[in-house]
Write an enzyme that holds these catalytic residues in place. Structure first.
Site, PDB file in Angstrom:
ATOM      1  CD  GLU A  87      -6.564  -2.917   8.022  1.00  0.00           C
ATOM      2  OE1 GLU A  87      -6.134  -4.050   8.287  1.00  0.00           O
ATOM      3  OE2 GLU A  87      -5.833  -1.963   7.711  1.00  0.00           O
ATOM      4  CB  CYS A 102      -1.710   0.496   7.995  1.00  0.00           C
ATOM      5  SG  CYS A 102      -0.366   1.662   8.239  1.00  0.00           S
ATOM      6  CG  ASN A 136      -0.408  -0.047   2.499  1.00  0.00           C
ATOM      7  OD1 ASN A 136       0.651  -0.655   2.687  1.00  0.00           O
ATOM      8  ND2 ASN A 136      -1.044   0.583   3.452  1.00  0.00           N
ATOM      9  CD  GLU A 168       5.477  -1.161  12.664  1.00  0.00           C
ATOM     10  OE1 GLU A 168       4.385  -0.556  12.651  1.00  0.00           O
ATOM     11  OE2 GLU A 168       6.365  -0.908  13.494  1.00  0.00           O
ATOM     12  N   GLY A 214       2.351  -5.778   7.276  1.00  0.00           N
ATOM     13  CA  GLY A 214       1.288  -6.374   6.478  1.00  0.00           C
ATOM     14  C   GLY A 214       0.082  -6.712   7.329  1.00  0.00           C
ATOM     15  CB  SER A 215      -2.789  -8.824   6.569  1.00  0.00           C
ATOM     16  OG  SER A 215      -2.108 -10.017   6.209  1.00  0.00           O
TER      17      SER A 215
HETATM   18  P1  NAD Z   1      -0.190  -9.006   3.363  1.00  0.00           P
HETATM   19  O1  NAD Z   1      -0.039  -9.463   4.753  1.00  0.00           O
HETATM   20  O2  NAD Z   1      -1.082  -9.741   2.457  1.00  0.00           O
HETATM   21  O3  NAD Z   1       1.244  -8.990   2.617  1.00  0.00           O
HETATM   22  C1  NAD Z   1       2.370  -8.364   3.173  1.00  0.00           C
HETATM   23  C2  NAD Z   1       3.612  -9.085   2.702  1.00  0.00           C
HETATM   24  O4  NAD Z   1       3.571 -10.422   3.169  1.00  0.00           O
HETATM   25  C3  NAD Z   1       3.785  -9.151   1.184  1.00  0.00           C
HETATM   26  O5  NAD Z   1       5.138  -8.935   0.879  1.00  0.00           O
HETATM   27  C4  NAD Z   1       3.380 -10.576   0.858  1.00  0.00           C
HETATM   28  O6  NAD Z   1       4.057 -11.101  -0.264  1.00  0.00           O
HETATM   29  C5  NAD Z   1       3.768 -11.333   2.105  1.00  0.00           C
HETATM   30  N1  NAD Z   1       2.926 -12.516   2.320  1.00  0.00           N
HETATM   31  C6  NAD Z   1       1.633 -12.691   1.940  1.00  0.00           C
HETATM   32  N2  NAD Z   1       1.198 -13.904   2.318  1.00  0.00           N
HETATM   33  C7  NAD Z   1       2.233 -14.504   2.947  1.00  0.00           C
HETATM   34  C8  NAD Z   1       2.412 -15.782   3.564  1.00  0.00           C
HETATM   35  N3  NAD Z   1       1.429 -16.688   3.591  1.00  0.00           N
HETATM   36  N4  NAD Z   1       3.602 -16.078   4.112  1.00  0.00           N
HETATM   37  C9  NAD Z   1       4.597 -15.142   4.085  1.00  0.00           C
HETATM   38  N5  NAD Z   1       4.492 -13.923   3.523  1.00  0.00           N
HETATM   39  C10 NAD Z   1       3.331 -13.618   2.948  1.00  0.00           C
HETATM   40  O7  NAD Z   1      -0.564  -7.481   3.472  1.00  0.00           O
HETATM   41  P2  NAD Z   1      -0.869  -6.452   2.307  1.00  0.00           P
HETATM   42  O8  NAD Z   1      -2.167  -6.813   1.665  1.00  0.00           O
HETATM   43  O9  NAD Z   1       0.320  -6.288   1.436  1.00  0.00           O
HETATM   44  O10 NAD Z   1      -1.054  -5.098   3.163  1.00  0.00           O
HETATM   45  C11 NAD Z   1      -2.261  -4.795   3.777  1.00  0.00           C
HETATM   46  C12 NAD Z   1      -2.197  -4.978   5.277  1.00  0.00           C
HETATM   47  O11 NAD Z   1      -1.023  -4.436   5.795  1.00  0.00           O
HETATM   48  C13 NAD Z   1      -3.326  -4.255   5.989  1.00  0.00           C
HETATM   49  O12 NAD Z   1      -3.840  -5.079   6.984  1.00  0.00           O
HETATM   50  C14 NAD Z   1      -2.648  -3.041   6.590  1.00  0.00           C
HETATM   51  O13 NAD Z   1      -3.292  -2.522   7.719  1.00  0.00           O
HETATM   52  C15 NAD Z   1      -1.305  -3.581   6.898  1.00  0.00           C
HETATM   53  N6  NAD Z   1      -0.323  -2.514   6.935  1.00  0.00           N
HETATM   54  C16 NAD Z   1       0.246  -2.172   8.119  1.00  0.00           C
HETATM   55  C17 NAD Z   1       1.159  -1.133   8.171  1.00  0.00           C
HETATM   56  C18 NAD Z   1       1.812  -0.707   9.451  1.00  0.00           C
HETATM   57  O14 NAD Z   1       2.755   0.080   9.375  1.00  0.00           O
HETATM   58  N7  NAD Z   1       1.387  -1.179  10.601  1.00  0.00           N
HETATM   59  C19 NAD Z   1       1.483  -0.463   7.010  1.00  0.00           C
HETATM   60  C20 NAD Z   1       0.898  -0.847   5.827  1.00  0.00           C
HETATM   61  C21 NAD Z   1      -0.002  -1.880   5.788  1.00  0.00           C
END
Ligand code: NAD
Length: 459
Positions: A334, A244, A115, A210, A188-189
């Protein structure tokens, strides 16, 4: 691309060589990164525009300028941060000097989301390198153009043994997680965060997570409606709500709901015009899957504004929802898109009963001119960080730690907090030999009263 184990061996050798222990070396490589980023400013704008039609202004404001200011801050302060920090010694240790040494962990794995694909990959990279680690970065597979650009920039600046960026999806992330790391930094999520934590536990690897969550935005009836609406619209619809720390839903005092909704609509039109789809300033949803996920949230909801969806171009209009049920899909997860539910409250108990439905959020916003009201809420609820009378702004202050709590994450970073995150804090006491008070040594007979006196008067 080399096989992952081969890269890790190379990085471990690089770390073992001691090169990263030199602060002067770290500064020089970060200066080289700065030059590379300066030379590629337009390429960053182009990549983000291709990935989700993000405007140059938003890319500069929320990604490029922030990375550059982190770099400047680190380059300016690294010598000071990395120096062993002298702390006072208790009388019990007399005579002695005490220090905290900041030691790099070693091999760091950084996994970042799509994002804010530039800053959320590069800021942790900069801070991990500043702390003297080697880094393997895995940017998101969903922002193809930005992730490819990042990998090239990293390749142009860093020897592979020091830092490398590997583009790939879940398979690559899984292969990386199967390796042993000294630190893992994940953004990430929540669901993937749990996978990361499990993988890290195998080797007791420390981890920063995060994550996200449902961040509330509470508005009472003492506010300036226009100013509040302007700040909410900016924080919610920046990046088309794919932030996020965007306000996830509004809880507004019941008697001003109609006026506030009107003010929000005016501010949305003011920001993006009457034909929002044609606006150069409103980005798209990252892909069809997420567009469909968001579209499903609108089913059977009362839409007070927006609601237009074009799945072929991943467009979803800024949309206001009137009082959705807490059991509805939009209030169950979310949102992470340009949909803003507007709920109401009459008493503080109403606020409590909504917020307590959810895990601890990443962000928390309260708009009020009643200091006791905002202070009460900030103190009552647990959340990552927040703002009184604005949205998102806490992210922009690198004197503040940024991170979640509970399901919204663990650990934090930004500026010195980030340097500390990527450093083990090693405690050292340097005892002096010119005197050696005998009290602590056996035989203890007759010494307890002296020990008690010591603790009574000197600790
Ligand atoms: P995501 O968790 O789907 O992916 C994040 C990363 O993890 C990507 O690089 C992806 O390739 C990897 N990934 C995905 N599935 C995986 C698995 N099974 N095993 C290992 N790695 C895997 O998240 P997203 O869709 O890229 O981002 C959205 C989420 O991130 C939202 O929930 C948002 O709130 C959160 N976010 C948090 C922050 C923060 O600073 N706290 C910032 C940005 C986004």
């Amino acid at each position: 691309m080399k096989a992952i184990p081969e890269i890790i061996v190379k990085q471990k050798e690089y770390f073992k060589s001691g090169k990263t222990k030199s602060v002067a070396f770290r500064i020089s490589i970060l200066k080289a990164l700065k030059e590379e980023l300066e030379a590629n400013e337009q390429a960053v704008f182009n990549a983000l525009k291709l990935d989700f039609k993000k405007s140059e202004f938003e890319t500069y404001l929320s990604e490029y300028s922030m990375v550059m200011s982190q770099l400047n801050l680190v380059i300016k302060n690294l010598k000071k941060w990395a120096k062993p920090q002298r702390v006072s010694s208790s009388l019990l240790l007399f005579p002695a000097h005490s220090f905290i040494y900041k030691e790099p962990y070693g091999s760091v794995l950084i996994i970042s989301p799509w994002n804010y694909p530039f800053i959320l990959a590069l800021e942790p990279l900069i801070l991990a390198i500043a702390a003297g680690n080697t880094v393997v970065l895995k940017p998101s597979e969903l922002t193809e153009n930005t992730s490819r650009l990042i990998s090239n920039l990293v390749k142009n600046v860093f020897p592979e043994g020091l830092a490398t960026s590997i583009v790939g999806g879940v398979d690559v992330a899984t292969a990386l997680l199967n390796q042993r790391w000294d630190y893992i930094f994940f953004t990430g999520s929540v669901s993937v965060g749990k996978i990361i934590a499990q993988a890290a536990a195998k080797h007791l690897t420390p981890v920063t997570l995060e994550l996200g969550g449902k961040s509330p935005c509470i508005i009472d009836d003492t506010v300036d409606l226009k100013l509040t609406a302007k700040r909410v619209v900016w924080g919610k619809f920046l990046n088309a709500g794919q932030t996020c720390i965007a306000p996830d839903y509004i809880l507004v005092k019941k008697q001003i709901k109609a006026d506030f909704t009107k003010a929000l609509i005016e501010e949305i039109k003011q920001a993006y015009g009457n034909d929002i789809k044609a606006s150069e300033d409103f980005p798209r949803i990252i892909n069809e899957k997420n567009t469909q996920r968001l579209a499903n949230m609108l089913n059977q909801e009362t839409i007070s504004f927006g609601g237009e969806i074009d799945k072929t171009t991943c467009y979803i209009a800024p949309t206001l929802l009137d009082n959705p049920d807490l059991d509805s899909p939009v209030m169950q997860e979310e949102i992470f898109g340009p949909i803003l539910p507007i709920l109401t409250f009459e008493t503080e108990q109403d606020i409590e009963s909504v917020i307590s439905q959810y895990e601890k959020p990443l962000a928390f916003y309260v708009f009020s001119n009643n200091k006791a009201f905002s202070k009460g809420l900030i103190e009552r609820f647990s959340f990552g960080g927040g703002v009184i009378n604005d949205t998102l702004m806490h992210f922009g202050n690198d004197k503040l730690p940024f991170g979640g709590v509970g399901f919204s994450g663990m650990g934090n970073y930004h500026g010195k907090f980030g340097f500390d995150t990527f450093s083990h804090h090693k405690a050292i006491v340097n005892r002096k030999n010119w005197i050696d008070p005998p009290v602590r040594y056996a035989p203890y007979q007759g010494k307890l009263k002296w020990l008690k006196l010591f603790f009574k008067y000197f600790t």
